[in-house]
Design an enzyme around this catalytic site. Sequence first.
Site, short mmCIF file in Angstrom:
data_model
loop_
_atom_site.label_atom_id
_atom_site.label_comp_id
_atom_site.label_asym_id
_atom_site.label_seq_id
_atom_site.Cartn_x
_atom_site.Cartn_y
_atom_site.Cartn_z
N LYS A 157 0.85 -1.21 0.00
CA LYS A 157 0.00 0.00 0.00
C LYS A 157 0.88 1.25 0.00
O LYS A 157 0.63 2.19 -0.77
CB LYS A 157 -0.87 0.01 1.25
CG LYS A 157 -1.54 1.35 1.54
CD LYS A 157 -2.41 1.32 2.76
CE LYS A 157 -1.70 1.62 4.01
NZ LYS A 157 -1.40 3.04 4.28
N ASN A 158 1.93 1.24 0.82
CA ASN A 158 2.73 2.46 0.98
C ASN A 158 3.74 2.68 -0.13
O ASN A 158 4.49 3.65 -0.10
CB ASN A 158 3.38 2.47 2.36
CG ASN A 158 2.33 2.60 3.46
OD1 ASN A 158 1.17 2.92 3.17
ND2 ASN A 158 2.70 2.30 4.69
N CYS A 201 -5.20 12.43 12.08
CA CYS A 201 -5.97 11.19 12.02
C CYS A 201 -5.84 10.55 13.40
O CYS A 201 -5.26 11.13 14.31
CB CYS A 201 -5.41 10.28 10.93
SG CYS A 201 -3.79 9.65 11.32
N ARG A 225 -0.14 14.51 12.25
CA ARG A 225 0.34 14.31 10.88
C ARG A 225 0.68 15.64 10.19
O ARG A 225 0.09 16.01 9.19
CB ARG A 225 -0.67 13.51 10.06
CG ARG A 225 -1.25 12.28 10.72
CD ARG A 225 -0.25 11.15 10.98
NE ARG A 225 0.30 10.54 9.81
CZ ARG A 225 -0.28 9.53 9.14
NH1 ARG A 225 -1.44 9.07 9.54
NH2 ARG A 225 0.30 9.01 8.09
N ASP A 281 4.22 0.55 12.00
CA ASP A 281 3.01 -0.08 11.44
C ASP A 281 2.82 -1.52 11.93
O ASP A 281 1.79 -2.12 11.64
CB ASP A 281 3.06 -0.07 9.91
CG ASP A 281 2.98 1.34 9.37
OD1 ASP A 281 3.31 1.55 8.19
OD2 ASP A 281 2.62 2.25 10.14
N ARG A 314 -8.73 -0.50 3.99
CA ARG A 314 -7.84 0.56 3.49
C ARG A 314 -6.48 -0.03 3.14
O ARG A 314 -5.82 0.43 2.22
CB ARG A 314 -7.65 1.64 4.56
CG ARG A 314 -8.91 2.42 4.89
CD ARG A 314 -8.58 3.60 5.74
NE ARG A 314 -7.47 4.33 5.15
CZ ARG A 314 -6.78 5.27 5.81
NH1 ARG A 314 -7.06 5.55 7.06
NH2 ARG A 314 -5.79 5.90 5.22
C1 EPZ Z 1 4.06 6.85 6.06
O1 EPZ Z 1 3.28 7.88 6.63
C2 EPZ Z 1 3.14 5.64 5.96
N1 EPZ Z 1 2.01 5.96 5.08
C3 EPZ Z 1 2.62 5.26 7.35
O2 EPZ Z 1 1.82 4.09 7.21
C4 EPZ Z 1 3.83 4.94 8.23
O3 EPZ Z 1 3.39 4.64 9.54
C5 EPZ Z 1 4.80 6.15 8.26
O4 EPZ Z 1 5.17 6.50 6.91
C6 EPZ Z 1 6.06 5.85 9.05
O5 EPZ Z 1 6.71 4.75 8.51
C7 EPZ Z 1 2.22 5.94 3.73
O6 EPZ Z 1 3.32 5.70 3.26
C8 EPZ Z 1 1.03 6.23 2.87
P1 EPZ Z 1 6.10 10.23 8.22
P2 EPZ Z 1 3.87 9.40 6.65
O7 EPZ Z 1 6.02 11.48 7.43
O8 EPZ Z 1 4.63 9.67 5.42
C9 EPZ Z 1 6.20 13.40 11.66
C10 EPZ Z 1 -0.01 2.67 7.60
O9 EPZ Z 1 -0.59 2.19 8.58
N2 EPZ Z 1 6.22 14.42 10.60
O10 EPZ Z 1 7.35 9.40 8.16
O11 EPZ Z 1 2.77 10.30 7.03
C11 EPZ Z 1 4.82 12.76 11.76
O12 EPZ Z 1 3.97 13.55 12.55
C12 EPZ Z 1 0.44 4.12 7.62
O13 EPZ Z 1 0.24 2.05 6.53
C13 EPZ Z 1 6.45 15.74 10.95
O14 EPZ Z 1 6.63 16.04 12.12
O15 EPZ Z 1 4.89 9.28 7.89
C14 EPZ Z 1 5.11 11.45 12.41
O16 EPZ Z 1 5.15 11.63 13.81
C15 EPZ Z 1 0.21 4.77 8.97
N3 EPZ Z 1 6.45 16.68 9.97
C16 EPZ Z 1 6.50 11.10 11.88
O17 EPZ Z 1 7.05 12.31 11.34
C17 EPZ Z 1 6.23 16.37 8.66
O18 EPZ Z 1 6.26 17.28 7.81
C18 EPZ Z 1 6.46 10.05 10.79
O19 EPZ Z 1 5.75 10.60 9.72
C19 EPZ Z 1 6.00 15.02 8.32
C20 EPZ Z 1 6.00 14.06 9.31
#
Ligand code: EPZ
Length: 420
Positions: free
Chosen positions: A22-23, A118, A123, A309, A401
């Site tokens: 998915k990701n 969410c 996020r 995850d 999802r």
């Molecule tokens: C991706 O989300 C995945 N989703 C998530 O999978 C996964 O948990 C996550 O990466 C971490 O591996 C997809 O790829 C579609 P991040 P993403 O930006 O990109 C903070 C699932 O269940 N952050 O690495 O949103 C954020 O708040 C889903 O499949 C900032 O602070 O993750 C979080 O605490 C859930 N500022 C941390 O980084 C930003 O601008 C990780 O977020 C961006 C992120």
Amino acid sequence: MDKLIIEASRPLRGVVKVDGAKNSVLPIMAAALLTHDMCTVYDVPDLSDAAVMEEILNHLGAHTAWNKAERKVEIRADKSIKTDAPYELVSRMRASFLITGPLLARLGFASIPLPGGCAIGARPIELHLKGFAAMGAQIVKEHGFVSICAKRGLVGAKIYLDFPSVGATENIMMAATLAEGQTIIENCAVEPEIVDLANFLNAIGGDVRGAGTDTIKINGVRELRGAQHTIIPDRIEAGTFMVAAALTGGDITVENVVWDHLKPVTAKLIEAGAMVEQTDAGLRVWQGARQNVRPLDVKTLPYPGFPTDMQSQFMALLTIAEGTSIVTETVFENRFMHVGELKRMGANIKIEGRSAIIEGTRKLMGASVRASDLRAGAALVLAGLVAEGTTELTDVYHLERGYCGFLEKLSRLGAKLEAR
Ligand code: EPZ
């Protein structure tokens, strides 16, 4: 399906084949906006999140043809593409924000609703915006929208990410493919899905180097072309079935996996007393000679650390471990929504800051529980399989999802499930 009825099941046994990630498919579908030519993506899982991304691409003006039987999606953004996406579409899936980088690169403008938070956290997107600004874009946030403009096109820049954000790395990488000059992203995410996206970007004529390391260099090119690409297997779906084998004391062969992508999960399962071995088609997981699960100390970290995850699924496993476990969630600030639900099933869990202390209990009890998010839902299904009596899970839509045919796959392994 309003709810899912889960009965205590015998140990799960058999073979399950994992679908595409998915990701990976979500950023790669968005990246198809970068070219006017046809892109064909294979091993696309039939997920509601992918359907939302398709709807967004169609709204923007891209033509898509999704052959679900062949797990193939054709995407062609040949006509003029809109630069805005409506709130009611974007708000259904946070990953919608991944269209921003491609729109900026191709059209120099994007106006996207600010993605809300969410269940698992706020996020934020400031790292994405920091990257776009470094490349010369002007950013205006108003009325719940963020408008990003780079009239003279984006210019390559050196960007250091405060946190190795997966989405920010992906968005900046996509934006940089058509920028003037070189972009360097330092302290970037190194997840396998980043490498998969980089491989797709190079297949369509991009020049992306270093994906999988903490520094990615992208040399902007003038235009991109169509390509064919096969999505990597979903390591989180695979991990979920691996936990199902250990939790139920069963024996499951998981096919279509990349062994290296599962190292952190495999290591922790072996520590918990499970047996894991590579097979020709994938890997096999079974509960070792010990009858009980060993307690663990698990801390989620960006890849190659233990994946956030997989946190809720492991917590379900540890509720029946022989001793006290600690699960620390360092990636998201609110990813313990499943704790309350597991406690309703008799689990003994106490949250202290970013850690959950789990006192293993002999047996869980069936109860009515609710899925707060995709992975929490999966954890509650697994817990229901070993709980005494019947468990009723609501808000089951979360499962669709991110898990393709999850209930059918579990049923074929011996799970007693009934959708109502
Ligand atoms: C991706 O989300 C995945 N989703 C998530 O999978 C996964 O948990 C996550 O990466 C971490 O591996 C997809 O790829 C579609 P991040 P993403 O930006 O990109 C903070 C699932 O269940 N952050 O690495 O949103 C954020 O708040 C889903 O499949 C900032 O602070 O993750 C979080 O605490 C859930 N500022 C941390 O980084 C930003 O601008 C990780 O977020 C961006 C992120």
